[in-house]
Write an enzyme that holds these catalytic residues in place. Structure first.
Site, mmCIF file in Angstrom:
data_model
loop_
_atom_site.group_PDB
_atom_site.id
_atom_site.type_symbol
_atom_site.label_atom_id
_atom_site.label_comp_id
_atom_site.label_asym_id
_atom_site.label_seq_id
_atom_site.Cartn_x
_atom_site.Cartn_y
_atom_site.Cartn_z
ATOM 1 N N SER A 119 35.207 109.310 -3.373
ATOM 2 C CA SER A 119 35.951 109.983 -2.307
ATOM 3 C C SER A 119 35.233 109.787 -0.984
ATOM 4 C CB SER A 119 36.050 111.477 -2.612
ATOM 5 O OG SER A 119 34.785 112.075 -2.389
ATOM 6 N N LYS A 120 35.826 110.364 0.047
ATOM 7 C CA LYS A 120 35.245 110.237 1.395
ATOM 8 C C LYS A 120 33.796 110.727 1.414
ATOM 9 C CE LYS A 120 39.044 109.837 4.502
ATOM 10 N NZ LYS A 120 40.250 110.665 4.466
#
Ligand code: GLU
Length: 498
Positions: free
Chosen positions: A250-251
């Protein structure tokens, strides 16, 4: 049957590595079967969709070499088609308007929670009478349109990656919303599951290849295909990309978008190659290949069910393989944007041969294109800063004279246009000064490069010389050598007696 597949990104962010990998698998499958690959932009979420994200996505795919045969199609331009399909569902009694307010839905969920039940719509407005409907409309309530999902339905398909799949209708959360904010007169915003099925039917998609986070949607969509009289395509759900800790990438893991990877100095070929390996392996065990080569061998038999761990070391390794295999004449064009971005001064039209020579010098030690920014920095400036070790070398006894002799030779026009010429110049100076060659080379390295390590000295010197930077640096180094208050004796060779 002609294989027709699609990638259907939502332009609510930059092209994500997960979407790009799904695009790669679709592309490989299409190319393997001589089929078509379609690009469809799913921009029905008007609040979150942005045209700059669409641009980022199309540019990213193009950069990676994932070419599409049809599209891009935009869902926002096809709303009538979705509304027609919803009207058909309403006309056939397969969908209905539900008038629950957000507060009512919240209360329902709170109650379910209290009873330890999974959250679901309890289908309470499935069978409203016309009078009840009218009463809700008169209250000014807005409806959503819900598609009926029978709890006792069992949905099955054979997933090309995961094998036989079974879902119970009762696990799909109750009747599903297919359009928002609707009234009796007008159907509001159509939602993803409906739009995707209408499009996949309309575009005659034969294989839906997408991330495994869509599995529950697939069960719902199969019901919609049936309701709309469409042929159900084949499905392949690709494994998620995981971080080192085994969680979905994810980010929070830093870079996730293709444009970020590009900025970090990965080449399109290496990244596309690496994404192919995220969940797939070639039958012949090869790890370095072009997309076209992978397409020849691609099949879902060799796609893993388990999540694919993102391995930075492997990506770096692949990237270096590509950088080392790319001829300097081509690699230079990949490096120039990074040097420009770093603000280095050069005139591309005039200096291209010089830049190519510099590229050839640096290439063997590059892992990422960005490495050439640091490693190349001191070739772009007339002067250099001197590290302590270099200063120590320069301040040894006699180094000033040695460097002066080299500077004089250059000033006298000694040629420095080839390695042989450079070596000849060194030999001449060494002889005349009566020093060891090693001392000369160390001193020249300190003088020209400001450090005791770095790329090949002679080649670096020739490159600096082409821009006249060696003269300036020799002058600076001589000044340092001469300023030294307590010179360290230089290990002289016995002077020739004659
Ligand atoms: N817009 C969806 C996504 O980006 C597409 C999913 C699908 O391929 O159906 O995840």
């Amino acid at each position: 049957m002609t294989v027709r597949v699609r990638i259907a990104p939502s332009p609510t962010g930059n092209l994500h590595i997960g979407t790009a990998r799904t695009a790669v698998f679709n592309w490989l499958f299409a190319r393997h079967h001589g089929g078509q690959f379609i690009l469809r932009v799913e921009d029905t979420d008007t609040e979150r969709s942005r045209s700059e994200f669409t641009d980022n996505i199309t540019e990213g795919l193009q950069w990676l070499g994932i070419t599409w045969d049809e599209g891009p199609f935009f869902q926002s331009q096809r709303l009538d088609l979705y509304r027609q399909a919803i009207q058909t569902l309403l006309d056939n009694g397969l969908a209905y308007r539900a008038y629950d307010t957000p507060a009512e839905l919240d209360a329902m969920r709170t109650e379910q929670k209290a009873k330890n039940l999974a959250p679901r719509y309890d289908n309470r407005h499935r069978d409203l009478t016309e009078d009840q409907q009218r009463a809700f409309e008169a209250e000014g309530r807005q409806a959503v349109i819900r598609f009926k999902i029978d709890d006792d339905r069992v949905i099955q398909w054979h997933d090309l990656v995961r094998g036989p799949m079974t879902w119970k209708g009762s696990d799909l959360g109750g009747d599903m919303v297919v359009a928002r904010a609707s009234s009796v007169e007008q159907i509001g915003q159509p939602l993803y599951n409906l739009a995707v099925v209408v499009d996949d039917m309309d575009m005659a998609i034969t294989h839906v290849i997408r991330g495994e986070d869509h599995i529950a949607n697939t069960a719902k969509q199969i019901l919609l295909y049936e309701a709309l009289g469409g042929a159900v395509p084949e499905f392949a759900h690709t494994p998620l990309i995981l971080n080192r800790a085994g969680q979905k990438l994810s980010k929070r893991d830093g870079v996730t978008s293709i444009s970020d990877f590009r900025k970090m100095g990965f080449t399109a070929e290496a990244l596309a190659n690496y994404m192919t390996l995220l969940g797939w392996s070639a039958p012949d065990g090869a790890e370095v290949f072009t997309l076209a080569e992978a397409a020849q061998q691609f099949s879902f038999d060799r796609v893993n069910k388990a999540g694919a761990k993102f391995d930075w070391d492997k990506l770096d390794w692949l990237n270096s393989q590509y950088l080392h295999a790319t001829p300097a004449d081509t690699l230079v064009d990949l490096l120039v944007p990074y040097w420009q971005e770093a603000g280095y001064t050069f005139d591309l039209a005039r200096d291209r041969p010089w830049l190519t020579r510099l590229t050839a010098l640096l290439a063997p030690s590059l892992t990422r294109l960005t490495d050439a920014v640091e490693q190349g920095r001191f070739f772009f400036t007339p002067t250099v800063t001197y590290a302590d070790k270099a200063t120590q070398q320069l301040t040894q006894d006699g180094v000033g004279d040695l460097l002066q002799a080299a500077a004089d030779a250059i000033a006298a026009g000694a040629p420095l246009d080839s390695l042989e010429a450079g070596k000849a110049l060194v030999d001449t100076v060494v002889k005349a000064q009566g020093v060891k060659k090693g001392v000369m080379m160390k001193s020249m390295r300190a003088a020209l490069m400001g450090d005791m390590q770095g790329p090949d000295l002679m080649e670096s010197w020739l490159i600096l010389h082409q821009r006249g930077f060696d003269t300036q640096r020799l002058a600076d180094a001589i000044a340092i050598a001469r300023q030294s208050s307590s010179p360290v004796p230089l290990p002289h060779e016995a002077r020739p007696s004659s």
